[in-house]
Design an enzyme around this catalytic site. Structure first.
Site, short mmCIF file in Angstrom:
data_model
loop_
_atom_site.label_atom_id
_atom_site.label_comp_id
_atom_site.label_asym_id
_atom_site.label_seq_id
_atom_site.Cartn_x
_atom_site.Cartn_y
_atom_site.Cartn_z
N ASP A 1 -20.14 68.81 33.90
CA ASP A 1 -20.71 69.57 35.02
C ASP A 1 -20.19 69.03 36.35
O ASP A 1 -20.93 68.89 37.32
CB ASP A 1 -22.23 69.56 34.99
CG ASP A 1 -22.84 70.74 35.74
OD1 ASP A 1 -22.14 71.74 35.93
OD2 ASP A 1 -24.01 70.64 36.15
N PHE B 1 -27.13 70.71 45.54
CA PHE B 1 -27.19 70.29 44.15
C PHE B 1 -25.79 69.91 43.67
O PHE B 1 -24.81 70.57 44.03
CB PHE B 1 -27.70 71.42 43.25
CG PHE B 1 -29.13 71.82 43.48
CD1 PHE B 1 -30.16 71.04 42.98
CD2 PHE B 1 -29.44 72.97 44.19
CE1 PHE B 1 -31.49 71.42 43.17
CE2 PHE B 1 -30.75 73.37 44.38
CZ PHE B 1 -31.78 72.59 43.88
N GLY B 2 -25.68 68.87 42.82
CA GLY B 2 -24.41 68.63 42.15
C GLY B 2 -23.96 67.19 42.14
O GLY B 2 -24.26 66.40 43.05
#
Length: 419
Positions: free
Chosen positions: A307, A325-326
């Protein structure tokens, strides 16, 4: 590219005669020419002789994001593929996270051309809907013909169930794979972390497990009605695992992935408000982690993805509520998994999945093109920014203990070594 791998331990569960055996491997012009107990180097050849070196089929990642086009400062396609190669991955599937997003055949052609001539092969996805806005179906058939592996509005769930129904029905005509991100926005609202004890204690808005599970349940009902192939990326809860297991027992063509960090890090890591831990889906509970690990082990969860999501520093160095996010993950996933599973299980996880997307599986045999990952298995170390190859440094793994190191990769008649 000519290379001789000396005394390497072959981790290859597909062939019992070579599995866990030490051999020399001779590669000439990118093709495996010989696998023997002893091979002497002749002529101009790169000899790789590293203590405790292991080799497996090249690793596959079903979900990475780079920045190009639109966010080149985060990660260009070229640097992203070089990062993947140094991290042991010889094939990666590119998410639709660029700007503009790829929703036409020409966009897919652009991405494939931008990634050509690299060790790591780029396999782009196309948007499911135009602009990823969930309103109008994109040019799925044309994108499939141009080389798109599947269709995904990256990290955006389809609120319109009829759109999913139409997409699944239409894609069956050309064996297309439809992705559906598991998040019901009407339930998650403005949540940013897992809803539970930690979110309550920290005063952060929560994303209930129900938001993921309700979306998956709906999508599986639609799939049962339409048929077709559905891929659910990055699940994160125990009930999600059960829902997918039950659907597979019914014979539905559903596959799924989990992000590596969701297998090892719980939401208790949020207590310092470190934005590196702000990911989507959010970090969940230890009970969820146990169920996810079991799902990977028994095959309910088909793939573990890095991811990999590079972000500008200013998108993370802000208040937790305002951070994006991330996390990046290419460089740390092997060390995380090898700490969690034994080496045979880890390599099985990292090498599986190509067939799900209709890709040709590489073979570790004489006469085959070399598609290999090189690594050690027992080195332990603390992951730091020194281990990051990406342009962006937003890694959830910084400070985590790792086991095993990636040495490099061989594919497409190219060799990359970190040592």
């Amino acid at each position: 590219m000519n290379a001789l791998l000396k005394s390497v331990t072959i981790v290859n569960g597909n062939t019992t005669d070579l599995h866990l055996k030490k051999r020399d491997i001779l590669i000439k012009n990118g093709v495996i020419e010989a696998i023997e107990n002893q091979i002497e180097p002749t002529g101009k050849i790169k000899v790789i002789d590293i203590k405790n070196l292991h080799v497996s089929l090249g690793w596959f990642d079903s979900g990475v994001s780079f920045g190009e086009p639109g966010y080149e400062e985060r990660e260009t396609i070229e640097n992203g593929l070089q990062t993947a190669a140094k991290s042991g991955f010889t094939d990666v599937v590119l998410n639709t996270s660029s700007h503009p997003t790829p929703d036409s055949a020409s966009d897919i052609v652009y991405l494939k051309n931008a990634g050509k001539d690299q060790l790591t092969t780029l396999h782009p996805l196309g948007n499911l809907t135009v602009g990823g806005e969930g309103e109008v179906l994109a040019e799925l058939y044309d994108m499939k013909n141009a080389g798109a592996l599947g269709f995904y509005d990256y990290k955006h769930s389809l609120a319109n169930a009829n759109m999913l129904k139409i997409a699944l029905q239409y894609a069956q005509n050309f064996d297309g794979m439809v992705f559906s991100f598991p998040l019901d926005k009407s339930i998650s609202g403005k949540g940013i972390v897992n809803e539970g004890i930690t979110s309550t204690k920290l005063g952060l808005k929560g994303i209930p497990a129900l938001a993921e599970e309700l979306q998956i349940a709906r999508d599986l009902f639609v799939l049962e009605y339409t048929g077709g192939k559905l891929f659910i990326p990055t699940i994160s809860t125990a009930k999600s695992v059960k829902l997918i297991a039950d659907a597979k027992k019914k014979g539905l063509q559903v596959t799924c992935s989990v992000a590596a960090h969701n297998l090892v890090i719980t939401d208790s890591a949020l207590e310092d408000f470190d934005t590196h831990y702000k990911v989507l889906p959010p970090l969940r509970t230890s009970a969820d982690i146990k169920a996810l690990q079991k799902g990977v082990a028994n095959g309910t969860i088909d793939l573990v993805t890095t991811d990999h999501t590079p972000l500008n520093v200013e998108l993370k160095h802000v208040e937790f509520d305002n951070a994006d996010f991330g996390t990046i993950g290419l460089e740390s996933t092997f060390g995380m998994l090898n700490e969690l599973f034994n080496v045979e299980e880890t390599i099985a996880i990292l090498t599986k999945g190509r067939s799900i997307f209709g890709m040709e599986e590489p073979l570790l045999e004489v006469g085959q093109k070399a598609n290999l990952s090189l690594f050690t298995v027992n080195d332990t170390y603390e992951f730091s920014k020194d281990h990051i190859f990406s342009s962006s440094k937003n890694s959830i793994a910084i400070g985590k203990q790792m086991k095993g190191k990636v040495v490099g990769a061989i594919a497409n008649n190219q060799l990359v070594l970190n040592a």
